[in-house]
Design a protein around this motif. Structure first.
Motif, short mmCIF file in Angstrom:
data_model
loop_
_atom_site.label_atom_id
_atom_site.label_comp_id
_atom_site.label_asym_id
_atom_site.label_seq_id
_atom_site.Cartn_x
_atom_site.Cartn_y
_atom_site.Cartn_z
N SER A 137 1.01 -1.56 0.34
CA SER A 137 0.09 -0.65 0.34
C SER A 137 0.97 1.34 -0.26
O SER A 137 1.73 1.49 0.89
CB SER A 137 -0.79 0.42 1.07
OG SER A 137 -1.63 1.08 1.74
N PRO A 138 0.39 2.19 -1.61
CA PRO A 138 1.46 3.30 -0.72
C PRO A 138 1.01 4.20 -0.11
O PRO A 138 1.58 4.97 0.58
CB PRO A 138 1.20 4.10 -1.83
CG PRO A 138 0.07 3.06 -2.92
CD PRO A 138 -0.16 2.05 -2.66
N LYS A 139 -0.35 4.08 0.48
CA LYS A 139 -0.69 4.65 1.99
C LYS A 139 -0.11 4.34 3.08
O LYS A 139 -0.43 5.54 4.46
CB LYS A 139 -2.46 4.96 1.95
CG LYS A 139 -2.73 4.76 0.96
CD LYS A 139 -4.56 4.58 0.80
CE LYS A 139 -5.51 4.82 -0.21
NZ LYS A 139 -7.24 5.09 -0.47
N ARG A 140 0.56 3.47 3.03
CA ARG A 140 1.34 3.06 4.99
C ARG A 140 1.83 4.17 4.69
O ARG A 140 3.19 4.31 4.29
CB ARG A 140 1.60 2.04 4.46
CG ARG A 140 0.36 0.76 4.44
CD ARG A 140 -0.42 1.17 5.28
NE ARG A 140 -0.08 0.28 6.48
CZ ARG A 140 -1.22 0.24 7.57
NH1 ARG A 140 -2.06 -0.09 7.04
NH2 ARG A 140 -1.00 -0.83 8.69
N ASP A 141 2.92 4.19 5.77
CA ASP A 141 3.73 5.35 6.07
C ASP A 141 5.18 4.47 6.66
O ASP A 141 5.53 3.82 7.46
CB ASP A 141 3.45 6.10 7.80
CG ASP A 141 4.83 6.73 8.08
OD1 ASP A 141 5.93 6.89 8.04
OD2 ASP A 141 4.40 7.51 9.33
N ARG A 142 5.93 4.84 5.72
CA ARG A 142 7.50 3.62 5.52
C ARG A 142 7.97 4.57 6.32
O ARG A 142 9.47 3.37 6.65
CB ARG A 142 8.01 3.48 4.23
CG ARG A 142 6.39 2.86 3.11
CD ARG A 142 7.08 2.94 1.76
NE ARG A 142 5.95 1.63 1.35
CZ ARG A 142 5.18 1.26 1.10
NH1 ARG A 142 5.66 0.32 2.07
NH2 ARG A 142 4.24 1.01 0.39
N SER A 143 8.17 5.09 7.42
CA SER A 143 9.11 5.62 8.59
C SER A 143 8.66 4.85 9.68
O SER A 143 9.67 4.88 10.80
CB SER A 143 9.32 7.15 8.52
OG SER A 143 7.82 7.27 8.85
N THR A 149 -8.06 -1.29 14.84
CA THR A 149 -8.63 0.06 15.51
C THR A 149 -8.08 0.69 14.41
O THR A 149 -8.84 1.76 15.48
CB THR A 149 -7.01 -0.01 16.55
OG1 THR A 149 -5.80 0.24 16.14
CG2 THR A 149 -7.12 -1.31 17.53
N HIS A 150 -7.34 0.67 13.59
CA HIS A 150 -7.21 2.14 12.79
C HIS A 150 -6.30 3.27 13.10
O HIS A 150 -6.47 4.38 12.67
CB HIS A 150 -9.05 1.71 11.77
CG HIS A 150 -9.49 1.17 11.11
ND1 HIS A 150 -9.01 0.29 9.91
CD2 HIS A 150 -11.11 0.61 12.23
CE1 HIS A 150 -10.61 -0.51 9.87
NE2 HIS A 150 -11.03 -0.33 10.84
N GLU A 151 -5.50 2.34 14.04
CA GLU A 151 -4.93 4.04 14.45
C GLU A 151 -3.71 4.14 14.22
O GLU A 151 -3.14 5.16 13.83
CB GLU A 151 -4.81 3.75 16.39
CG GLU A 151 -6.20 3.85 16.69
CD GLU A 151 -7.03 5.18 16.31
OE1 GLU A 151 -5.97 6.21 16.84
OE2 GLU A 151 -7.73 4.99 16.67
N PHE A 152 -2.25 2.81 13.79
CA PHE A 152 -1.35 2.71 13.30
C PHE A 152 -1.57 2.47 11.67
O PHE A 152 -2.56 1.71 11.05
CB PHE A 152 -0.85 1.42 14.26
CG PHE A 152 0.63 0.75 13.30
CD1 PHE A 152 1.59 1.71 13.96
CD2 PHE A 152 1.35 -0.03 12.08
CE1 PHE A 152 2.51 2.34 13.61
CE2 PHE A 152 2.51 -0.06 11.88
CZ PHE A 152 3.26 0.89 12.69
#
Length: 160
Positions: free
Chosen positions: A74-80, A97-100
């Protein structure tokens, strides 16, 4: 279960699951026997399909039918940000949880605190630091690693 060796064997197989005791395994075996042939074969086919079609994502080690799981792709994920978890169940729990919004690394086992902190932790025979370094090669912008591990757990290698 006298003179019912196949039923006994079925209960033995269910009893191999974590958290399933002998009584629960026997109940499950009888439940399978009360199913129609079609339902029982659907269950057997679902188990077979999962074992044949699923494998570990080459990046995070979660289960997927593809080379890379939908989270890693997914390009929407924070890769950092990467969250290190013990099992694929932990990924599912955190995702609910839709929090991470970061990525994961699944160990498929539990680490002793001393093994982990000493840098000698092993998951599937690979040092954790090596696994994270490999993960970082694929995700060059990695800045944070968070751990979702139970404290004071003992090592349990679930390979095989």
């Amino acid at each position: 279960m006298q003179n019912a060796e196949p039923l006994e064997n079925l209960a033995d197989q269910f009893a191999r699951f974590p958290g399933i005791g002998r009584k629960g395994a026997v109940r499950m075996a009888y439940e399978v026997m009360s199913m129609s042939n079609e339902q029982a074969m659907e269950l057997a086919k679902a188990i077979e399909n999962a074992k044949v079609k699923l494998h570990r994502c080459r990046l995070c080690q979660d289960y997927t039918a593809n080379e890379v799981c939908s989270i890693c792709a997914s390009p929407k994920r924070d890769r950092s940000v990467i969250c290190v978890v013990e099992s694929p169940r932990d990924v599912k729990a955190i995702e609910r949880t839709h929090e991470f919004n970061g990525l994961y690394h699944v160990l498929h086992g539990i680490l002793k605190r001393t093994e982990y902190s000493a840098g000698n932790a092993r998951a599937h025979g690979c040092p954790l630091r090596t696994e994270l370094a490999t993960f970082q090669r694929f995700h060059r912008h990695l800045q944070y690693v968070c751990h979702h591990l139970r404290p004071y757990a003992t090592f349990r290698n679930t390979s095989g």
